[in-house]
Write a protein that holds these residues in place. Structure first.
Motif, PDB file in Angstrom:
ATOM      1  N   SER A   1       0.824  -1.218   0.000  1.00  0.00           N
ATOM      2  CA  SER A   1       0.000   0.000   0.000  1.00  0.00           C
ATOM      3  C   SER A   1       0.856   1.265   0.000  1.00  0.00           C
ATOM      4  CB  SER A   1      -0.968  -0.002   1.188  1.00  0.00           C
ATOM      5  OG  SER A   1      -0.243  -0.085   2.406  1.00  0.00           O
ATOM      6  N   ASP A   2       2.181   1.121   0.245  1.00  0.00           N
ATOM      7  CA  ASP A   2       3.079   2.272   0.111  1.00  0.00           C
ATOM      8  C   ASP A   2       3.226   2.673  -1.355  1.00  0.00           C
ATOM      9  OD1 ASP A   2       3.500   2.099   2.830  1.00  0.00           O
ATOM     10  OD2 ASP A   2       5.434   1.072   2.657  1.00  0.00           O
ATOM     11  N   ILE A   3       2.914   1.738  -2.263  1.00  0.00           N
ATOM     12  CA  ILE A   3       3.145   1.948  -3.696  1.00  0.00           C
ATOM     13  C   ILE A   3       1.852   1.961  -4.509  1.00  0.00           C
ATOM     14  CG2 ILE A   3       4.331   1.025  -5.761  1.00  0.00           C
ATOM     15  CD1 ILE A   3       6.280   2.028  -3.679  1.00  0.00           C
ATOM     16  N   VAL A   4       0.938   1.031  -4.206  1.00  0.00           N
ATOM     17  CA  VAL A   4      -0.290   0.897  -5.002  1.00  0.00           C
ATOM     18  C   VAL A   4      -1.521   0.902  -4.102  1.00  0.00           C
ATOM     19  CG1 VAL A   4       0.786  -0.372  -6.910  1.00  0.00           C
ATOM     20  CG2 VAL A   4      -0.109  -1.638  -4.952  1.00  0.00           C
ATOM     21  N   THR A   5      -2.681   1.165  -4.721  1.00  0.00           N
ATOM     22  CA  THR A   5      -3.953   1.132  -3.995  1.00  0.00           C
ATOM     23  C   THR A   5      -4.959   0.303  -4.793  1.00  0.00           C
ATOM     24  OG1 THR A   5      -4.658   3.180  -5.080  1.00  0.00           O
ATOM     25  CG2 THR A   5      -3.635   3.390  -2.917  1.00  0.00           C
ATOM     26  N   VAL A   6      -5.909  -0.294  -4.098  1.00  0.00           N
ATOM     27  CA  VAL A   6      -6.956  -1.065  -4.764  1.00  0.00           C
ATOM     28  C   VAL A   6      -7.739  -0.138  -5.687  1.00  0.00           C
ATOM     29  CG1 VAL A   6      -9.090  -2.373  -4.398  1.00  0.00           C
ATOM     30  CG2 VAL A   6      -7.116  -2.767  -2.912  1.00  0.00           C
ATOM     31  N   GLY A   7      -7.966  -0.601  -6.919  1.00  0.00           N
ATOM     32  CA  GLY A   7      -8.678   0.204  -7.913  1.00  0.00           C
ATOM     33  C   GLY A   7      -7.747   0.976  -8.842  1.00  0.00           C
ATOM     34  N   GLN A   8      -6.464   1.047  -8.483  1.00  0.00           N
ATOM     35  CA  GLN A   8      -5.501   1.785  -9.296  1.00  0.00           C
ATOM     36  C   GLN A   8      -5.169   1.004 -10.567  1.00  0.00           C
ATOM     37  OE1 GLN A   8      -1.870   2.631  -7.175  1.00  0.00           O
ATOM     38  NE2 GLN A   8      -0.813   3.407  -8.979  1.00  0.00           N
ATOM     39  N   GLU A   9      -5.091   1.715 -11.677  1.00  0.00           N
ATOM     40  CA  GLU A   9      -4.668   1.087 -12.934  1.00  0.00           C
ATOM     41  C   GLU A   9      -3.160   1.210 -13.046  1.00  0.00           C
ATOM     42  OE1 GLU A   9      -5.289   2.231 -17.468  1.00  0.00           O
ATOM     43  OE2 GLU A   9      -7.109   1.295 -16.659  1.00  0.00           O
ATOM     44  N   ILE A  10      -2.492   0.114 -13.345  1.00  0.00           N
ATOM     45  CA  ILE A  10      -1.033   0.116 -13.427  1.00  0.00           C
ATOM     46  C   ILE A  10      -0.567  -0.592 -14.690  1.00  0.00           C
ATOM     47  CG2 ILE A  10      -0.714   0.149 -10.912  1.00  0.00           C
ATOM     48  CD1 ILE A  10      -0.019  -2.891 -11.171  1.00  0.00           C
ATOM     49  N   SER A  11       0.654  -0.303 -15.095  1.00  0.00           N
ATOM     50  CA  SER A  11       1.326  -1.055 -16.149  1.00  0.00           C
ATOM     51  C   SER A  11       2.472  -1.797 -15.498  1.00  0.00           C
ATOM     52  CB  SER A  11       1.853  -0.118 -17.237  1.00  0.00           C
ATOM     53  OG  SER A  11       0.790   0.476 -17.927  1.00  0.00           O
ATOM     54  N   ALA A  12       2.696  -3.031 -15.938  1.00  0.00           N
ATOM     55  CA  ALA A  12       3.757  -3.854 -15.354  1.00  0.00           C
ATOM     56  C   ALA A  12       4.319  -4.778 -16.420  1.00  0.00           C
ATOM     57  CB  ALA A  12       3.209  -4.665 -14.181  1.00  0.00           C
ATOM     58  N   GLU A  13       5.516  -5.291 -16.145  1.00  0.00           N
ATOM     59  CA  GLU A  13       6.158  -6.227 -17.071  1.00  0.00           C
ATOM     60  C   GLU A  13       5.893  -7.651 -16.609  1.00  0.00           C
ATOM     61  OE1 GLU A  13      10.722  -7.430 -17.994  1.00  0.00           O
ATOM     62  OE2 GLU A  13      10.204  -5.321 -18.389  1.00  0.00           O
ATOM     63  N   ILE A  14       5.635  -8.539 -17.552  1.00  0.00           N
ATOM     64  CA  ILE A  14       5.420  -9.945 -17.222  1.00  0.00           C
ATOM     65  C   ILE A  14       6.765 -10.604 -16.931  1.00  0.00           C
ATOM     66  CG2 ILE A  14       4.628 -12.187 -18.078  1.00  0.00           C
ATOM     67  CD1 ILE A  14       2.558 -10.720 -19.765  1.00  0.00           C
ATOM     68  N   LEU A  15       6.894 -11.155 -15.728  1.00  0.00           N
ATOM     69  CA  LEU A  15       8.114 -11.869 -15.352  1.00  0.00           C
ATOM     70  C   LEU A  15       8.036 -13.332 -15.728  1.00  0.00           C
ATOM     71  CD1 LEU A  15       9.024 -10.634 -11.752  1.00  0.00           C
ATOM     72  CD2 LEU A  15      10.017  -9.925 -13.919  1.00  0.00           C
ATOM     73  N   ASP A  16       6.851 -13.924 -15.545  1.00  0.00           N
ATOM     74  CA  ASP A  16       6.713 -15.352 -15.800  1.00  0.00           C
ATOM     75  C   ASP A  16       5.258 -15.693 -16.091  1.00  0.00           C
ATOM     76  OD1 ASP A  16       7.850 -17.976 -15.951  1.00  0.00           O
ATOM     77  OD2 ASP A  16       6.864 -18.443 -14.054  1.00  0.00           O
ATOM     78  N   VAL A  17       5.067 -16.660 -16.995  1.00  0.00           N
ATOM     79  CA  VAL A  17       3.732 -17.168 -17.314  1.00  0.00           C
ATOM     80  C   VAL A  17       3.763 -18.680 -17.124  1.00  0.00           C
ATOM     81  CG1 VAL A  17       1.944 -17.387 -19.085  1.00  0.00           C
ATOM     82  CG2 VAL A  17       3.394 -15.350 -19.043  1.00  0.00           C
ATOM     83  N   ASP A  18       2.886 -19.182 -16.255  1.00  0.00           N
ATOM     84  CA  ASP A  18       2.800 -20.617 -16.001  1.00  0.00           C
ATOM     85  C   ASP A  18       1.393 -21.083 -16.370  1.00  0.00           C
ATOM     86  OD1 ASP A  18       2.718 -23.196 -15.062  1.00  0.00           O
ATOM     87  OD2 ASP A  18       3.050 -22.683 -12.951  1.00  0.00           O
ATOM     88  N   PRO A  19       1.205 -21.553 -17.623  1.00  0.00           N
ATOM     89  CA  PRO A  19      -0.140 -21.973 -18.051  1.00  0.00           C
ATOM     90  C   PRO A  19      -0.658 -23.173 -17.269  1.00  0.00           C
ATOM     91  CG  PRO A  19       1.319 -21.684 -19.949  1.00  0.00           C
ATOM     92  CD  PRO A  19       2.175 -21.641 -18.724  1.00  0.00           C
ATOM     93  N   ILE A  20       0.242 -24.083 -16.863  1.00  0.00           N
ATOM     94  CA  ILE A  20      -0.191 -25.274 -16.133  1.00  0.00           C
ATOM     95  C   ILE A  20      -0.708 -24.883 -14.745  1.00  0.00           C
ATOM     96  CG2 ILE A  20       0.496 -27.537 -15.244  1.00  0.00           C
ATOM     97  CD1 ILE A  20       0.599 -27.296 -18.299  1.00  0.00           C
ATOM     98  N   GLY A  21       0.073 -24.080 -14.037  1.00  0.00           N
ATOM     99  CA  GLY A  21      -0.342 -23.625 -12.706  1.00  0.00           C
ATOM    100  C   GLY A  21      -1.290 -22.449 -12.744  1.00  0.00           C
ATOM    101  N   GLU A  22      -1.607 -21.968 -13.967  1.00  0.00           N
ATOM    102  CA  GLU A  22      -2.465 -20.797 -14.170  1.00  0.00           C
ATOM    103  C   GLU A  22      -2.010 -19.642 -13.295  1.00  0.00           C
ATOM    104  OE1 GLU A  22      -6.631 -21.624 -13.999  1.00  0.00           O
ATOM    105  OE2 GLU A  22      -6.540 -23.164 -15.549  1.00  0.00           O
TER     106      GLU A  22
END
Length: 197
Positions: free
Chosen positions: A73-94
């Protein structure tokens, strides 16, 4: 094989399950890609949940900021729109892991030019092996360690004697390691320059 393919296609057309939809969505995502989403929840254990097009991705606390923070909560708040980079995608573990800090320049790297310089910092805490000194003005500024061997205490058995949190201390910046996130300082070498009042 055609029969099996036909069955799969028919199931997709008639009744795709949430897992089917997630799988299809996850197959479109790639590591290093920038996504935009909305913060939906901040867990008490420090994980931030972000809705990226109907799928909930996560940001672990170390990926929110280059600086040390106490809570998301020092950085983001619920409802805030953000842009971020994808670090990892695990389709099996969803599971999709994101990084907010990956889109920001590492502020510690900007301090590299201070190596070898003598500066005044504020003591933030004392530990058995030395003292930590904040070398930036900001409250969340980076801190470096002055090891006991680099203090100029008159008593070699108690080099921290007379030093308290909140004191200002003249230090020389010996090293800044952006990988291990460590800053090494020396009070002894700064005092040896003869600039200490």
């Amino acid at each position: 094989m055609p029969d099996s393919d036909g069955v799969v296609r028919a199931r997709w057309r008639t009744e795709p399950t949430p897992s089917d939809r997630n799988w299809a969505f996850l197959k479109t995502l790639h590591r290093g890609e920038i996504v935009t989403g909305t913060v939906t929840h901040i867990a008490s254990f420090g994980v931030t949940f972000v809705d990226i097009g109907g799928f909930i991705a996560i940001i672990n606390i170390p990926e929110l900021s280059w600086r040390r923070i106490d809570h998301p909560s020092d950085i983001v708040t619920v409802g805030q729109e953000i842009s971020a980079e994808i670090l990892d995608v695990d389709p099996i573990g969803e599971r999709v892991s994101l990084s907010l800090k990956a889109l920001q320049e590492d502020p510690m790297a900007l301090l590299i030019g201070q190596i070898g310089q003598t500066i005044t910092g504020r003591v933030t805490r004392l530990v058995p092996f030395g003292v930590f000194v904040r070398i930036e003005e900001a409250e969340d500024g980076f801190e470096g360690l002055v090891h006991n061997s680099e203090l100029t205490g008159r008593n070699p058995d108690a080099p921290q004697l007379g030093i308290q949190a909140g004191d200002t201390l003249l230090v020389k910046v010996l090293d800044i390691d952006t990988v291990s996130r460590q800053i090494t300082l020396s009070h002894r070498r700064a005092a040896a320059v003869g600039t200490e009042p």
